[in-house]
Design a protein around this motif. Sequence first.
Motif, mmCIF file in Angstrom:
data_model
loop_
_atom_site.group_PDB
_atom_site.id
_atom_site.type_symbol
_atom_site.label_atom_id
_atom_site.label_comp_id
_atom_site.label_asym_id
_atom_site.label_seq_id
_atom_site.Cartn_x
_atom_site.Cartn_y
_atom_site.Cartn_z
ATOM 1 N N ASN A 1 0.713 -1.373 -0.036
ATOM 2 C CA ASN A 1 0.046 -0.068 0.144
ATOM 3 C C ASN A 1 1.046 1.144 -0.092
ATOM 4 O O ASN A 1 1.758 1.479 1.047
ATOM 5 C CB ASN A 1 -0.885 0.004 1.333
ATOM 6 C CG ASN A 1 -2.018 1.131 1.274
ATOM 7 O OD1 ASN A 1 -2.348 1.538 -0.024
ATOM 8 N ND2 ASN A 1 -2.467 1.447 2.401
ATOM 9 N N PRO A 2 1.100 1.856 -1.292
ATOM 10 C CA PRO A 2 2.311 2.784 -1.340
ATOM 11 C C PRO A 2 2.179 4.266 -0.511
ATOM 12 O O PRO A 2 1.025 4.340 0.124
ATOM 13 C CB PRO A 2 2.052 3.090 -2.714
ATOM 14 C CG PRO A 2 0.699 2.838 -3.246
ATOM 15 C CD PRO A 2 0.286 1.718 -2.509
ATOM 16 N N PRO A 3 3.282 4.742 -0.050
ATOM 17 C CA PRO A 3 2.907 6.013 0.385
ATOM 18 C C PRO A 3 2.005 6.906 0.103
ATOM 19 O O PRO A 3 1.581 7.138 -0.997
ATOM 20 C CB PRO A 3 4.415 6.556 0.371
ATOM 21 C CG PRO A 3 5.387 5.551 0.245
ATOM 22 C CD PRO A 3 4.386 4.623 -0.830
ATOM 23 N N HIS A 4 1.078 7.309 1.553
ATOM 24 C CA HIS A 4 -0.003 7.976 1.047
ATOM 25 C C HIS A 4 -0.375 8.706 2.348
ATOM 26 O O HIS A 4 0.161 8.564 3.299
ATOM 27 C CB HIS A 4 -0.944 6.998 0.558
ATOM 28 C CG HIS A 4 -1.672 6.144 1.631
ATOM 29 N ND1 HIS A 4 -0.909 4.975 1.810
ATOM 30 C CD2 HIS A 4 -2.703 5.916 2.573
ATOM 31 C CE1 HIS A 4 -1.648 4.197 2.867
ATOM 32 N NE2 HIS A 4 -2.561 4.979 3.332
ATOM 33 N N THR A 5 -1.395 9.653 2.228
ATOM 34 C CA THR A 5 -1.857 10.431 3.319
ATOM 35 C C THR A 5 -3.363 10.437 3.394
ATOM 36 O O THR A 5 -4.146 10.445 2.309
ATOM 37 C CB THR A 5 -1.201 11.625 3.609
ATOM 38 O OG1 THR A 5 -1.677 12.560 4.423
ATOM 39 C CG2 THR A 5 -1.531 12.559 2.256
ATOM 40 N N GLY B 1 -10.398 10.593 3.026
ATOM 41 C CA GLY B 1 -9.709 10.913 1.780
ATOM 42 C C GLY B 1 -8.533 10.174 1.632
ATOM 43 O O GLY B 1 -8.053 9.769 2.670
ATOM 44 N N VAL B 2 -7.875 10.226 0.457
ATOM 45 C CA VAL B 2 -6.691 9.478 0.382
ATOM 46 C C VAL B 2 -5.874 10.342 -0.725
ATOM 47 O O VAL B 2 -6.415 10.409 -1.793
ATOM 48 C CB VAL B 2 -6.890 8.040 0.100
ATOM 49 C CG1 VAL B 2 -7.479 7.878 -1.120
ATOM 50 C CG2 VAL B 2 -5.350 7.329 0.164
ATOM 51 N N ILE B 3 -4.560 10.572 -0.521
ATOM 52 C CA ILE B 3 -3.904 11.140 -1.658
ATOM 53 C C ILE B 3 -2.412 10.242 -1.656
ATOM 54 O O ILE B 3 -1.757 10.111 -0.515
ATOM 55 C CB ILE B 3 -3.302 12.783 -1.202
ATOM 56 C CG1 ILE B 3 -4.631 13.537 -1.163
ATOM 57 C CG2 ILE B 3 -2.346 12.956 -2.129
ATOM 58 C CD1 ILE B 3 -4.141 14.797 -0.364
ATOM 59 N N THR B 4 -2.465 9.509 -2.703
ATOM 60 C CA THR B 4 -1.388 8.318 -2.954
ATOM 61 C C THR B 4 -0.219 9.337 -3.531
ATOM 62 O O THR B 4 -0.348 9.991 -4.752
ATOM 63 C CB THR B 4 -1.552 7.333 -3.660
ATOM 64 O OG1 THR B 4 -2.523 6.792 -3.426
ATOM 65 C CG2 THR B 4 -0.542 6.605 -4.016
ATOM 66 N N PRO C 1 -0.439 9.009 12.652
ATOM 67 C CA PRO C 1 -1.144 10.330 13.293
ATOM 68 C C PRO C 1 -1.632 11.057 11.809
ATOM 69 O O PRO C 1 -1.339 10.879 10.574
ATOM 70 C CB PRO C 1 -0.006 11.133 13.606
ATOM 71 C CG PRO C 1 0.980 9.953 14.185
ATOM 72 C CD PRO C 1 0.832 9.112 13.193
ATOM 73 N N PHE C 2 -2.728 12.087 12.230
ATOM 74 C CA PHE C 2 -3.445 12.766 11.204
ATOM 75 C C PHE C 2 -2.541 13.406 10.330
ATOM 76 O O PHE C 2 -1.570 14.122 10.335
ATOM 77 C CB PHE C 2 -4.012 14.112 12.175
ATOM 78 C CG PHE C 2 -5.003 14.731 11.445
ATOM 79 C CD1 PHE C 2 -6.383 14.441 11.429
ATOM 80 C CD2 PHE C 2 -4.369 15.909 10.784
ATOM 81 C CE1 PHE C 2 -7.375 15.202 10.577
ATOM 82 C CE2 PHE C 2 -5.719 16.516 9.750
ATOM 83 C CZ PHE C 2 -6.761 16.260 10.014
ATOM 84 N N SER C 3 -2.900 13.004 8.995
ATOM 85 C CA SER C 3 -2.395 13.724 7.703
ATOM 86 C C SER C 3 -1.038 13.378 7.304
ATOM 87 O O SER C 3 -0.571 13.822 6.300
ATOM 88 C CB SER C 3 -2.698 14.919 7.911
ATOM 89 O OG SER C 3 -2.698 15.337 6.461
ATOM 90 N N LEU C 4 -0.537 12.254 8.216
ATOM 91 C CA LEU C 4 0.926 11.992 7.977
ATOM 92 C C LEU C 4 1.181 10.941 6.946
ATOM 93 O O LEU C 4 0.411 9.971 6.599
ATOM 94 C CB LEU C 4 1.860 11.662 9.307
ATOM 95 C CG LEU C 4 1.920 12.757 10.202
ATOM 96 C CD1 LEU C 4 2.965 12.310 11.523
ATOM 97 C CD2 LEU C 4 2.606 14.009 9.649
#
Length: 225
Positions: free
Chosen positions: A109-113, A181-184, A154-157
């Motif tokens: 699961n690639p780096p995302h926030t 939400g998700v930002i990859t 933690p939140f949004s990291l």
Amino acid sequence: MMRSVPYLVTLALLALAFPFASAFDPSALQDFCVAVNDSSSGVFVNGKFCKDPNLVRVDDFFLPGLDIPRSTSNPLGSNVTRITVDNLPGLNTLDISLARLDFAPNGVNPPHTHPRATEVLQVLEGTLYAGFVTSNPNRLFTKILHKGDVIVFPFSLIHFEINIGETNAVALSRFNSQNPGVITIANAVFGSDPLINADVLTKAFQLDKNVIEYLQKQIWWNNNN
């Protein structure tokens, strides 16, 4: 003059207390607000209309099938099945959602926030290597997780997981938002629509422009369903 001191102290205490009191969302004034795509319902809350309470049924709060394995036949070898207000209407306004994560061996699961949530992840099966990166300075925290282990992002990291075991792995995530939400990161940087100007990325990543243009031509897989 001395009599005015208690009065001034009281005003100072009230002034200090007020920001804290106003920092919290107001308590809910109803039991639930089941989401419905019907503008005739009239009440619009958190981007959704509320279903008439008299028409609400138990199935509005129920979703079966989370135990069913999901396909990981994709370039990432992972699949994230989200349980949000969109497929479980009773979550509306409750500030919580879930996700099932399936991993093939070496699936990532690639780096995302998640821009609107903190995540708590629990491993149900298998072994994951997981971690997150702090804001500047960018410290990396990682841990090998086995069945039953829990980690918080933690939140949004920015965070990630990869299956380092020889069998499939499954995890369950909880979010303190009905729509986290998700930002990859790779998808957002190299696969945005329209694309970010290659000169910007060339300077930012200190790479040859041909490398940036190559990355922008790739198909960046979305493993979130």
